[in-house]
Motif scaffolding. Structure first.
Motif, PDB file in Angstrom:
ATOM      1  N   PHE A 119       0.844  -1.195   0.000  1.00  0.00           N
ATOM      2  CA  PHE A 119       0.000   0.000   0.000  1.00  0.00           C
ATOM      3  C   PHE A 119       0.879   1.245   0.000  1.00  0.00           C
ATOM      4  O   PHE A 119       1.899   1.294   0.683  1.00  0.00           O
ATOM      5  N   GLY A 120       0.463   2.236  -0.796  1.00  0.00           N
ATOM      6  CA  GLY A 120       1.215   3.469  -0.884  1.00  0.00           C
ATOM      7  C   GLY A 120       1.122   4.276   0.397  1.00  0.00           C
ATOM      8  O   GLY A 120       0.287   3.996   1.268  1.00  0.00           O
ATOM      9  N   PRO A 121       1.980   5.286   0.542  1.00  0.00           N
ATOM     10  CA  PRO A 121       1.932   6.138   1.729  1.00  0.00           C
ATOM     11  C   PRO A 121       0.628   6.912   1.809  1.00  0.00           C
ATOM     12  O   PRO A 121      -0.028   7.165   0.793  1.00  0.00           O
ATOM     13  N   SER A 173      -0.367   9.861  -0.457  1.00  0.00           N
ATOM     14  CA  SER A 173      -0.807   9.624  -1.835  1.00  0.00           C
ATOM     15  C   SER A 173      -2.113   8.847  -1.869  1.00  0.00           C
ATOM     16  O   SER A 173      -2.387   8.118  -2.813  1.00  0.00           O
ATOM     17  N   ALA A 174      -2.925   8.985  -0.831  1.00  0.00           N
ATOM     18  CA  ALA A 174      -4.234   8.335  -0.712  1.00  0.00           C
ATOM     19  C   ALA A 174      -4.122   6.858  -0.394  1.00  0.00           C
ATOM     20  O   ALA A 174      -5.122   6.172  -0.258  1.00  0.00           O
ATOM     21  N   GLY A 175      -2.895   6.345  -0.242  1.00  0.00           N
ATOM     22  CA  GLY A 175      -2.706   4.986   0.246  1.00  0.00           C
ATOM     23  C   GLY A 175      -3.332   3.895  -0.587  1.00  0.00           C
ATOM     24  O   GLY A 175      -3.924   2.961  -0.051  1.00  0.00           O
ATOM     25  N   ILE A 176      -3.228   3.955  -1.889  1.00  0.00           N
ATOM     26  CA  ILE A 176      -3.839   2.947  -2.748  1.00  0.00           C
ATOM     27  C   ILE A 176      -3.037   1.658  -2.732  1.00  0.00           C
ATOM     28  O   ILE A 176      -1.822   1.661  -2.521  1.00  0.00           O
ATOM     29  N   PRO A 177      -3.682   0.499  -2.964  1.00  0.00           N
ATOM     30  CA  PRO A 177      -2.926  -0.739  -3.137  1.00  0.00           C
ATOM     31  C   PRO A 177      -2.125  -0.672  -4.436  1.00  0.00           C
ATOM     32  O   PRO A 177      -2.589  -0.104  -5.428  1.00  0.00           O
ATOM     33  N   VAL A 178      -0.930  -1.254  -4.425  1.00  0.00           N
ATOM     34  CA  VAL A 178      -0.102  -1.263  -5.620  1.00  0.00           C
ATOM     35  C   VAL A 178       0.568  -2.615  -5.775  1.00  0.00           C
ATOM     36  O   VAL A 178       0.838  -3.318  -4.793  1.00  0.00           O
ATOM     37  N   ALA A 179       0.837  -2.969  -7.034  1.00  0.00           N
ATOM     38  CA  ALA A 179       1.649  -4.134  -7.361  1.00  0.00           C
ATOM     39  C   ALA A 179       3.077  -3.648  -7.551  1.00  0.00           C
ATOM     40  O   ALA A 179       3.326  -2.740  -8.355  1.00  0.00           O
ATOM     41  N   VAL A 180       4.017  -4.214  -6.822  1.00  0.00           N
ATOM     42  CA  VAL A 180       5.419  -3.834  -6.957  1.00  0.00           C
ATOM     43  C   VAL A 180       5.980  -4.512  -8.202  1.00  0.00           C
ATOM     44  O   VAL A 180       5.919  -5.736  -8.342  1.00  0.00           O
ATOM     45  N   GLU A 230      -8.697   1.768  11.348  1.00  0.00           N
ATOM     46  CA  GLU A 230      -8.176   0.914  12.420  1.00  0.00           C
ATOM     47  C   GLU A 230      -6.667   1.059  12.597  1.00  0.00           C
ATOM     48  O   GLU A 230      -6.074   0.371  13.424  1.00  0.00           O
ATOM     49  N   ARG A 231      -6.051   1.943  11.799  1.00  0.00           N
ATOM     50  CA  ARG A 231      -4.612   2.228  11.898  1.00  0.00           C
ATOM     51  C   ARG A 231      -3.778   0.954  11.772  1.00  0.00           C
ATOM     52  O   ARG A 231      -2.850   0.708  12.554  1.00  0.00           O
ATOM     53  N   LEU A 232      -4.089   0.169  10.753  1.00  0.00           N
ATOM     54  CA  LEU A 232      -3.404  -1.109  10.568  1.00  0.00           C
ATOM     55  C   LEU A 232      -2.196  -1.031   9.647  1.00  0.00           C
ATOM     56  O   LEU A 232      -1.423  -1.986   9.567  1.00  0.00           O
ATOM     57  N   LEU A 233      -2.033   0.072   8.926  1.00  0.00           N
ATOM     58  CA  LEU A 233      -0.956   0.164   7.943  1.00  0.00           C
ATOM     59  C   LEU A 233       0.292   0.795   8.558  1.00  0.00           C
ATOM     60  O   LEU A 233       0.216   1.857   9.180  1.00  0.00           O
ATOM     61  N   VAL A 234       1.419   0.127   8.358  1.00  0.00           N
ATOM     62  CA  VAL A 234       2.684   0.597   8.913  1.00  0.00           C
ATOM     63  C   VAL A 234       3.737   0.666   7.814  1.00  0.00           C
ATOM     64  O   VAL A 234       3.703  -0.085   6.839  1.00  0.00           O
ATOM     65  N   GLN A 235       4.677   1.586   7.965  1.00  0.00           N
ATOM     66  CA  GLN A 235       5.754   1.759   6.999  1.00  0.00           C
ATOM     67  C   GLN A 235       6.703   0.559   7.036  1.00  0.00           C
ATOM     68  O   GLN A 235       7.002   0.016   8.091  1.00  0.00           O
ATOM     69  N   ARG A 236       7.167   0.180   5.837  1.00  0.00           N
ATOM     70  CA  ARG A 236       8.146  -0.893   5.731  1.00  0.00           C
ATOM     71  C   ARG A 236       9.151  -0.564   4.625  1.00  0.00           C
ATOM     72  O   ARG A 236       8.877   0.281   3.758  1.00  0.00           O
ATOM     73  N   GLN A 237      10.303  -1.228   4.649  1.00  0.00           N
ATOM     74  CA  GLN A 237      11.293  -1.139   3.590  1.00  0.00           C
ATOM     75  C   GLN A 237      11.720  -2.554   3.221  1.00  0.00           C
ATOM     76  O   GLN A 237      11.712  -3.445   4.076  1.00  0.00           O
ATOM     77  N   VAL A 249       2.465  -1.814   4.811  1.00  0.00           N
ATOM     78  CA  VAL A 249       1.884  -3.155   4.846  1.00  0.00           C
ATOM     79  C   VAL A 249       0.943  -3.231   6.046  1.00  0.00           C
ATOM     80  O   VAL A 249       0.944  -2.352   6.919  1.00  0.00           O
ATOM     81  N   VAL A 250       0.143  -4.273   6.091  1.00  0.00           N
ATOM     82  CA  VAL A 250      -0.757  -4.475   7.228  1.00  0.00           C
ATOM     83  C   VAL A 250       0.038  -5.018   8.411  1.00  0.00           C
ATOM     84  O   VAL A 250       0.783  -5.993   8.287  1.00  0.00           O
ATOM     85  N   ASP A 251      -0.114  -4.373   9.547  1.00  0.00           N
ATOM     86  CA  ASP A 251       0.490  -4.830  10.795  1.00  0.00           C
ATOM     87  C   ASP A 251      -0.371  -5.995  11.303  1.00  0.00           C
ATOM     88  O   ASP A 251      -1.469  -5.790  11.834  1.00  0.00           O
ATOM     89  N   MET A 252       0.127  -7.222  11.144  1.00  0.00           N
ATOM     90  CA  MET A 252      -0.692  -8.389  11.470  1.00  0.00           C
ATOM     91  C   MET A 252      -0.952  -8.512  12.970  1.00  0.00           C
ATOM     92  O   MET A 252      -2.006  -9.016  13.378  1.00  0.00           O
ATOM     93  N   ASP A 253      -0.011  -8.062  13.794  1.00  0.00           N
ATOM     94  CA  ASP A 253      -0.258  -8.099  15.235  1.00  0.00           C
ATOM     95  C   ASP A 253      -1.442  -7.200  15.598  1.00  0.00           C
ATOM     96  O   ASP A 253      -2.320  -7.596  16.377  1.00  0.00           O
TER      97      ASP A 253
END
Length: 261
Positions: A62-64, A67-74, A178-185, A203-207
């Motif tokens: 998911f984008g930041p 940028s409206a946080g849209i799903p993206v294919a890398v 639900e604030r489930l999206l967290v920054q990743r690298q 990405v979705v914070d699974m915890d």
């Protein structure tokens, strides 16, 4: 060229022109697809209806939020190198092509009330041409100026894309709420001692996801959101290494490992 002035263009579009029967009677659409416009893109927007098919080939992230946080294919591990587009602008065979790209160069926009839609195309794509310039182009309008079969198919597909975007927005709103999206690298070793870091995605914070109230989880199962999150996770587990393999094939660099941090 009469190009619509817009505050911001959709991703990969260089301009938008209104498609009109009077102006474009005698024009047709070329059938051959070329993806040179996205040859340097390292991510392509996705709708939630595409997750299952896209997950076979791409990590879905998911984008930041900015940028409206849209799903993206890398589609790449390094900037400026889409691993799925060859030198001739053709997409990698037997690989799912995101609907956002299959819709290009067309674009549909609805008014604020969602009652009426306007239809546009990117004139710089050179896919809409006078019929005398390309005998293989499919006519957009008949002799009365009514949409031909080709245009009808395009409009229907754009409507499907628009509906998918609206469903995707609701899914994204639920994740954000639900604030489930967290920054990743993604930390990548392209070759021994040669490291690269791909960031700018979430990405979705699974915890945090598993800590949601039972009532929310049950509702998300009914809405299909739980399945989408599962596909998102599966795509990352299986496809970062797939991208690295493609990178290795195209650059002849030794194969090493990569994973989100």
């Amino acid at each position: 060229m009469n190009t619509l002035s817009m505050p911001s263009l959709p991703m990969f579009y260089r301009g938008l022109q209104s498609l009109e029967p009077k102006r474009h009677w005698g024009f047709g659409v070329r059938g051959v697809s070329n993806f040179s416009a996205v040859a340097k893109a390292n991510a392509v927007p996705l709708g939630i209806s595409e997750f299952a098919l896209a997950a076979r080939s791409y990590p879905i992230v998911f984008g930041p939020a900015v940028s409206a946080g849209i799903p993206v294919a890398v589609t790449a591990l390094v900037e400026g190198q889409n691993l799925f587009v060859d030198a001739d602008g053709q997409w990698l065979p037997e690989t799912y092509i995101p609907g956002y790209l299959r819709r290009y160069p067309f674009w549909m926009r609805v008014d604020d009330e969602g009652r009426s839609a306007s239809f546009f195309f990117d004139p710089y794509a050179e896919k809409i041409v006078p019929l005398e310039c390309d005998a293989t182009a499919r006519p957009l309008f008949d002799f009365r100026g009514q949409p031909n079969t080709a245009l009808g198919e395009i409009v229907n597909f754009c409507r499907q894309c628009l509906q998918d975007e609206q469903m995707t927005q609701r899914f994204m709103a639920a994740l954000e709420r639900e604030r489930l999206l967290v920054q990743r690298q993604a930390h990548i070793e392209l070759a021994p001692g040669q490291y690269y870091e791909l960031g700018g995605f979430r990405v979705v914070d699974m915890d945090a996801y598993h800590r949601l109230p039972d009532a929310t989880l049950a509702d998300w199962v009914r809405q299909g959101y739980a399945a989408l999150i599962a596909v998102h996770q599966w795509s990352m587990t299986h496809n970062w290494q797939h991208l690295l393999a493609l990178h290795q094939q195209q650059t002849s660099s030794p194969l090493t490992q990569t994973e989100p941090a």
